[in-house]
Design a protein around this motif. Structure first.
Motif, PDB file in Angstrom:
ATOM      1  N   ARG A 126     -11.408 -42.466  -6.813  1.00 22.73           N
ATOM      2  CA  ARG A 126     -11.123 -40.932  -7.100  1.00 22.73           C
ATOM      3  C   ARG A 126      -9.846 -40.826  -7.962  1.00 22.73           C
ATOM      4  O   ARG A 126      -9.290 -41.754  -8.084  1.00 22.73           O
ATOM      5  CB  ARG A 126     -11.171 -40.295  -5.675  1.00 22.73           C
ATOM      6  N   LYS A 131      -6.051 -31.552 -13.684  1.00 16.79           N
ATOM      7  CA  LYS A 131      -5.538 -31.218 -12.431  1.00 16.79           C
ATOM      8  C   LYS A 131      -5.229 -29.845 -12.053  1.00 16.79           C
ATOM      9  O   LYS A 131      -4.388 -28.994 -12.958  1.00 16.79           O
ATOM     10  CB  LYS A 131      -4.092 -31.785 -12.008  1.00 16.79           C
ATOM     11  N   GLN A 182     -16.506 -33.818  -9.501  1.00 16.70           N
ATOM     12  CA  GLN A 182     -15.884 -33.235  -8.422  1.00 16.70           C
ATOM     13  C   GLN A 182     -15.632 -31.723  -8.873  1.00 16.70           C
ATOM     14  O   GLN A 182     -15.276 -31.431  -9.622  1.00 16.70           O
ATOM     15  CB  GLN A 182     -14.806 -33.929  -8.045  1.00 16.70           C
ATOM     16  N   GLY A 184     -13.639 -28.611  -7.589  1.00 18.34           N
ATOM     17  CA  GLY A 184     -12.243 -28.649  -6.736  1.00 18.34           C
ATOM     18  C   GLY A 184     -12.327 -27.267  -5.634  1.00 18.34           C
ATOM     19  O   GLY A 184     -13.094 -26.402  -5.935  1.00 18.34           O
ATOM     20  N   ALA A 185     -11.587 -27.471  -4.665  1.00 22.18           N
ATOM     21  CA  ALA A 185     -11.478 -26.219  -3.791  1.00 22.18           C
ATOM     22  C   ALA A 185     -11.309 -24.646  -4.436  1.00 22.18           C
ATOM     23  O   ALA A 185     -11.915 -23.904  -4.067  1.00 22.18           O
ATOM     24  CB  ALA A 185     -10.542 -26.368  -2.816  1.00 22.18           C
ATOM     25  N   ARG A 186     -10.707 -24.934  -5.651  1.00 25.09           N
ATOM     26  CA  ARG A 186     -10.332 -23.573  -6.228  1.00 25.09           C
ATOM     27  C   ARG A 186     -11.450 -23.079  -7.253  1.00 25.09           C
ATOM     28  O   ARG A 186     -11.390 -22.197  -7.767  1.00 25.09           O
ATOM     29  CB  ARG A 186      -9.030 -23.734  -7.334  1.00 25.09           C
ATOM     30  N   LYS A 207     -16.345 -29.501  -3.085  1.00 24.62           N
ATOM     31  CA  LYS A 207     -15.435 -29.186  -2.016  1.00 24.62           C
ATOM     32  C   LYS A 207     -15.568 -27.742  -1.284  1.00 24.62           C
ATOM     33  O   LYS A 207     -15.733 -26.772  -2.067  1.00 24.62           O
ATOM     34  CB  LYS A 207     -13.973 -29.367  -2.759  1.00 24.62           C
ATOM     35  N   ARG A 237     -12.267 -30.084   2.872  1.00 24.99           N
ATOM     36  CA  ARG A 237     -11.267 -30.559   2.625  1.00 24.99           C
ATOM     37  C   ARG A 237     -10.101 -29.816   3.138  1.00 24.99           C
ATOM     38  O   ARG A 237      -8.807 -29.816   2.791  1.00 24.99           O
ATOM     39  CB  ARG A 237     -11.080 -30.759   0.960  1.00 24.99           C
ATOM     40  N   HIS A 272      -6.109 -34.060   1.604  1.00 24.61           N
ATOM     41  CA  HIS A 272      -5.631 -32.583   1.375  1.00 24.61           C
ATOM     42  C   HIS A 272      -5.807 -31.982   2.782  1.00 24.61           C
ATOM     43  O   HIS A 272      -5.290 -30.674   2.760  1.00 24.61           O
ATOM     44  CB  HIS A 272      -6.601 -32.189   0.060  1.00 24.61           C
ATOM     45  N   GLU A 298      -6.412 -40.291  -0.752  1.00 30.17           N
ATOM     46  CA  GLU A 298      -5.539 -40.671  -1.746  1.00 30.17           C
ATOM     47  C   GLU A 298      -4.705 -42.024  -1.613  1.00 30.17           C
ATOM     48  O   GLU A 298      -4.137 -42.294  -0.559  1.00 30.17           O
ATOM     49  CB  GLU A 298      -4.534 -39.306  -2.215  1.00 30.17           C
TER      50      GLU A 298
HETATM   51  C1  PEP Z   1      -7.802 -33.425  -5.357  1.00 34.52           C
HETATM   52  O1  PEP Z   1      -9.015 -33.890  -4.901  1.00 34.52           O
HETATM   53  O2  PEP Z   1      -6.952 -33.904  -5.951  1.00 34.52           O
HETATM   54  C2  PEP Z   1      -7.913 -31.821  -5.465  1.00 34.52           C
HETATM   55  C3  PEP Z   1      -7.087 -31.090  -6.188  1.00 34.52           C
HETATM   56  O3  PEP Z   1      -8.478 -31.702  -4.354  1.00 34.52           O
HETATM   57  P1  PEP Z   1      -8.844 -29.908  -3.603  1.00 34.52           P
HETATM   58  O4  PEP Z   1      -9.508 -29.288  -4.903  1.00 34.52           O
HETATM   59  O5  PEP Z   1      -9.603 -30.102  -2.462  1.00 34.52           O
HETATM   60  O6  PEP Z   1      -7.341 -29.042  -3.593  1.00 34.52           O
END
Ligand code: PEP
Ligand code: MN
Length: 339
Positions: A126, A131, A182, A184-186, A207, A237, A272, A298
Motif C-alpha cells: 500500500r 494524499k 483505493q 479514500g474515506a474522504r 473505504k 477503517r 487509520h 502502515e
Molecule cells: C490512507 O490509506 O493513507 C488514507 C488516507 O486512508 P483513509 O482514506 O482511510 O483516511
C-alpha cells in the motif's frame, strides 16, 4: 429485482422483457460488467416472478428489496474473488496482507519497504502518491512520478500495488501503474469518481466514509458495480464518533455485517482505525477474528521520519511480528467452523 440475462439474448427479447417489467411499475437500469448483463428494476411495483419465467433470454431472477442490490448477497451468494494475477487473491477464505507506508516518499524508502515485504512474503504494497490531507500545507504526495518509480521497483519484485485515486483525471494516468485503486474515506461519496471507476476493468477498494454508515458504504460500492465494474473490495477503517482517545473508532461490528450482507471481500485497516502505533497490532488481530478477508496497515523503516501518519506506522520488526500473528490468528480462525 435483478434479472441476469443470457449473453445471447436478442435486442428484441430484451426490449419486450423491459416493456413488460415497466408495465408492473418498475424502472429498469441495464448494467453490463466484465461478468454479465443485468437488468436492475427499481420501484414500488409488485413483481411476480412467476409471470416472467416464460421469457427467453433470462438466466436468473432475484428479488432484492435493499437499496443496494448488485453488491447484495441476496442476489449473489458466491463470494467475489479479486484476482490480481500471479496467484495473488483478495477473497473469502484467504487472508490478504497489504502493508506499506502512508505516503510514497523516495526511491530508497520504496526499496527498503519492498525488501521488507519480500522477506515476509507480503504480496501487496500500500502507499499513497495522492494524499488527502486535512491541512493544505502538509505533504500531499509524490504524484504520478512517484507512482511510476514505485511501480517499476514493486513490479520487478513481483509485488502488487494498491494506491488512492482522488479525482477522475487521475484514473487514466494511474491505470498502468496500479493493481488496485483505493477510494479514500474522504471520497467514498464522490459519486463522479465512483461512476468513472465503474467504467474501468481494475479492482477498486472502497473505504468506509469518515461518518459513513455500513449501508452508505454498500451503496458506494453499488455505484461502481452498476457502472460496470464488479471487482470491488470493502474496507472498514474506523468512523468518527464522540470518542477522542483514538483517532477513529474502528467499527469491527461492520465486518460480520458486511460479510453477511454482501458477497464482496472485506478488509480491515487498523492503522487509520485506531491511529496509535502501539495498539495497531491487537486491532489487526481483532479484525482477523471478526472475519476480515484482509488486513491493510502502515509500515516504514523509520516511522518517526515518515512524511505522514508516523504515529500509527509500524517499524519493520513490529510489522514482521504482526504479519506472523495475522497468519497464525487466521489459521486459528479457520479451525472455528462458524467464522
Ligand atoms: C490512507 O490509506 O493513507 C488514507 C488516507 O486512508 P483513509 O482514506 O482511510 O483516511
Ligand atoms: Mn495514512
Amino acid at each position: 429485482m435483478i434479472i441476469q440475462v443470457k449473453e445471447d439474448i436478442s435486442n428484441q427479447q430484451k426490449d419486450s422483457l423491459i416493456l413488460e417489467i415497466n408495465k408492473v411499475g418498475l424502472k429498469i437500469t441495464e448494467v453490463k460488467t466484465q461478468v454479465g448483463t443485468y437488468l436492475v428494476g427499481i420501484g414500488k411495483g409488485e413483481f411476480d416472478i412467476r409471470k416472467f419465467g416464460h421469457h427467453e433470454g433470462i438466466q436468473d431472477i432475484h428479488i432484492v428489496s435493499d437499496d443496494y442490490k448488485l453488491v447484495s448477497k441476496k442476489w449473489k451468494v458466491k463470494p467475489t474473488s479479486i484476482d490480481l494475477g500471479n496467484e495473488v487473491f483478495i477473497q473469502d477464505g484467504e487472508m490478504a496482507i497489504m502493508a506499506g507506508p502512508c505516503s510514497i516518499e523516495s526511491e530508497t524508502q520504496i526499496q527498503e519497504i519492498v525488501q521488507h515485504l519480500k522477506e515476509n512474503d507480503i504480496k501487496i504494497m500500500r502507499g499513497g502518491v495522492y494524499k488527502p490531507r486535512s491541512s493544505p500545507y502538509a505533504f500531499r504526495g509524490s504524484g504520478i512520478e512517484g507512482l511510476k518509480l514505485w511501480y517499476s521497483i514493486a513490479n520487478e519484485a513481483g509485488i502488487k500495488i494498491i494506491s488512492e485515486v482522488m479525482q477522475v483525471s487521475q484514473i487514466e494516468e494511474m491505470y498502468d501503474y496500479v493493481d488496485v485503486y483505493q477510494v479514500g474515506a474522504r471520497n467514498t461519496q464522490n459519486f463522479n469518481l465512483l461512476d468513472e471507476l465503474g467504467r474501468i476493468d481494475k479492482p477498486v477498494m472502497i473505504k468506509r466514509g469518515i461518518s459513513g454508515t455500513i449501508e452508505e458504504l454498500l451503496q458506494s460500492a453499488e455505484y461502481v458495480f452498476s457502472g460496470g465494474n464488479e471487482k470491488l473490495i470493502l474496507c472498514e477503517r474506523g468512523i468518527r464518533t464522540y470518542e477522542k482517545a483514538s483517532r477513529n473508532t474502528l467499527d469491527l461490528n461492520a465486518v460480520p455485517i458486511l460479510k453477511d450482507k454482501s458477497h464482496l471481500p472485506v478488509v480491515v485497516d487498523p492503522s487509520h482505525g485506531i491511529g496509535i502505533r502501539k495498539f495497531v497490532h491487537q486491532m489487526a488481530l481483532a479484525g482477523v477474528m471478526a472475519g476480515a478477508d484482509g488486513i491493510i496497515y502502515e509500515t516504514h523503516s523509520c516511522p518517526e521520519k515518515a512524511f505522514s501518519d508516523g504515529q500509527q506506522t509500524l517499524d519493520f520488526s513490529q510489522s514482521a511480528l504482526l504479519t506472523d500473528h495475522i497468519r497464525k490468528t487466521f489459521a486459528l480462525r479457520k479451525t472455528f467452523s462458524l467464522l
